[in-house]
Scaffold this motif. Structure first.
Motif, PDB file in Angstrom:
ATOM      1  N   SER A  69      -9.626  -2.772  17.629  1.00  0.00           N
ATOM      2  CA  SER A  69     -10.935  -3.020  17.021  1.00  0.00           C
ATOM      3  C   SER A  69     -11.722  -4.022  17.861  1.00  0.00           C
ATOM      4  O   SER A  69     -12.926  -3.861  18.071  1.00  0.00           O
ATOM      5  CB  SER A  69     -10.755  -3.521  15.596  1.00  0.00           C
ATOM      6  OG  SER A  69     -11.981  -3.736  14.984  1.00  0.00           O
ATOM      7  N   THR A  70     -11.043  -5.035  18.366  1.00  0.00           N
ATOM      8  CA  THR A  70     -11.683  -6.027  19.232  1.00  0.00           C
ATOM      9  C   THR A  70     -12.171  -5.376  20.523  1.00  0.00           C
ATOM     10  O   THR A  70     -13.270  -5.679  20.999  1.00  0.00           O
ATOM     11  CB  THR A  70     -10.703  -7.179  19.542  1.00  0.00           C
ATOM     12  OG1 THR A  70     -10.320  -7.785  18.310  1.00  0.00           O
ATOM     13  CG2 THR A  70     -11.324  -8.205  20.454  1.00  0.00           C
ATOM     14  N   ARG A  72     -13.137  -2.279  20.930  1.00  0.00           N
ATOM     15  CA  ARG A  72     -14.329  -1.475  20.611  1.00  0.00           C
ATOM     16  C   ARG A  72     -15.559  -2.354  20.397  1.00  0.00           C
ATOM     17  O   ARG A  72     -16.644  -2.027  20.850  1.00  0.00           O
ATOM     18  CB  ARG A  72     -14.067  -0.621  19.364  1.00  0.00           C
ATOM     19  CG  ARG A  72     -13.132   0.519  19.615  1.00  0.00           C
ATOM     20  CD  ARG A  72     -12.943   1.371  18.356  1.00  0.00           C
ATOM     21  NE  ARG A  72     -11.970   2.394  18.595  1.00  0.00           N
ATOM     22  CZ  ARG A  72     -10.667   2.269  18.368  1.00  0.00           C
ATOM     23  NH1 ARG A  72     -10.184   1.143  17.871  1.00  0.00           N
ATOM     24  NH2 ARG A  72      -9.845   3.258  18.625  1.00  0.00           N
ATOM     25  N   ARG A  73     -15.384  -3.463  19.693  1.00  0.00           N
ATOM     26  CA  ARG A  73     -16.522  -4.363  19.442  1.00  0.00           C
ATOM     27  C   ARG A  73     -17.022  -4.985  20.733  1.00  0.00           C
ATOM     28  O   ARG A  73     -18.226  -5.065  20.974  1.00  0.00           O
ATOM     29  CB  ARG A  73     -16.127  -5.450  18.439  1.00  0.00           C
ATOM     30  CG  ARG A  73     -16.023  -4.957  17.016  1.00  0.00           C
ATOM     31  CD  ARG A  73     -15.928  -6.091  16.036  1.00  0.00           C
ATOM     32  NE  ARG A  73     -14.943  -7.094  16.376  1.00  0.00           N
ATOM     33  CZ  ARG A  73     -13.717  -7.179  15.892  1.00  0.00           C
ATOM     34  NH1 ARG A  73     -13.306  -6.307  15.006  1.00  0.00           N
ATOM     35  NH2 ARG A  73     -12.901  -8.131  16.262  1.00  0.00           N
ATOM     36  N   ALA A  81     -18.153  -6.491  13.932  1.00  0.00           N
ATOM     37  CA  ALA A  81     -18.557  -5.100  13.733  1.00  0.00           C
ATOM     38  C   ALA A  81     -20.071  -5.014  13.598  1.00  0.00           C
ATOM     39  O   ALA A  81     -20.710  -5.910  13.050  1.00  0.00           O
ATOM     40  CB  ALA A  81     -17.881  -4.537  12.495  1.00  0.00           C
ATOM     41  N   ASP A  92     -19.414   0.227  16.814  1.00  0.00           N
ATOM     42  CA  ASP A  92     -18.073   0.210  17.409  1.00  0.00           C
ATOM     43  C   ASP A  92     -17.240   1.405  16.941  1.00  0.00           C
ATOM     44  O   ASP A  92     -16.302   1.804  17.623  1.00  0.00           O
ATOM     45  CB  ASP A  92     -17.361  -1.111  17.125  1.00  0.00           C
ATOM     46  CG  ASP A  92     -17.372  -1.497  15.664  1.00  0.00           C
ATOM     47  OD1 ASP A  92     -18.334  -1.168  14.952  1.00  0.00           O
ATOM     48  OD2 ASP A  92     -16.416  -2.149  15.219  1.00  0.00           O
ATOM     49  N   ASP A  93     -17.579   2.017  15.815  1.00  0.00           N
ATOM     50  CA  ASP A  93     -16.859   3.201  15.338  1.00  0.00           C
ATOM     51  C   ASP A  93     -17.086   4.414  16.239  1.00  0.00           C
ATOM     52  O   ASP A  93     -16.311   5.366  16.205  1.00  0.00           O
ATOM     53  CB  ASP A  93     -17.289   3.548  13.911  1.00  0.00           C
ATOM     54  CG  ASP A  93     -16.870   2.487  12.908  1.00  0.00           C
ATOM     55  OD1 ASP A  93     -15.842   1.811  13.158  1.00  0.00           O
ATOM     56  OD2 ASP A  93     -17.557   2.330  11.882  1.00  0.00           O
TER      57      ASP A  93
END
Length: 194
Positions: A69-70, A72-73, A81, A92-93
């Protein structure tokens, strides 16, 4: 009743009407230039986003959801996010990260299904040392911009205009970048996981 002559009043009215028409045309051109600039920004920035995501994912633990997740962000230049700066609807999704293996015949890259991924980066290192062409040996990391509403195939993202009155039927490009898998977040000497 106005003290100005009728001809002067008529000229003033015509001048106002002409100014309104010219102003509308000028504003339409300005909005079109801004929108075109934003389209070019999106095309270029999405490629940079995928390059950043692939490079960061090559050194991040794929089995750790928080680490991914980090990645992607940070790829969309954020610490939390949210949406890419002036890049709606991309969040980021929209950054999809895939892991690829290489076949021994011709070296073609094949996406590794999530069920076949090694349970941790240390196990990937062991798998790759035993057989670098194994179907579950992560050799490459690919990042793409895909519509998160479609879980299977990577679908292009529909462009969302900055000005809602401008209907622009445009899909953003399928930006993609591939990086060689590095540590995948495994520190040297890490023991295999179960």
């Amino acid at each position: 009743m106005s003290t100005r002559p009728k001809k002067a009043r008529d000229c003033a009215g015509a001048l106002t009407a002409e100014f309104a028409i010219v102003l509308m045309l000028f504003l339409a051109v300005v909005c079109a230039v801004i929108e075109l600039s934003r389209i070019l920004y999106m095309f270029n920035t999405l490629q940079v986003v995928t390059e950043r995501a692939a490079a960061a994912a090559a050194g991040a633990d794929y089995s750790n959801a928080a680490a991914m997740s980090t990645v992607r962000r940070r790829a969309i230049f954020r610490s939390s996010a949210g949406t890419l700066a002036i890049g709606a609807p991309v969040t980021d999704d929209y950054v999809r990260i895939d892991y690829l293996s290489l076949s021994s015949a011709g070296g073609t890259a094949t996406e590794i299904p999530a069920a076949l991924l090694p349970s941790c980066p240390a196990n990937n290192r062991i798998t790759c040392m035993q057989d670098p062409y194994a179907a579950s040996c992560i050799r490459l990391v690919r990042a793409r911009i895909c519509d998160p509403a479609v879980t299977g195939e990577c679908q292009k993202v529909v462009y969302q205009p900055l000005f809602s009155f401008m209907a622009i039927p445009l899909n953003l490009p399928k930006a993609a970048a591939v990086a060689p898998a590095e540590t995948l977040g495994a520190p040297p000497g890490q023991a295999p996981c179960p």
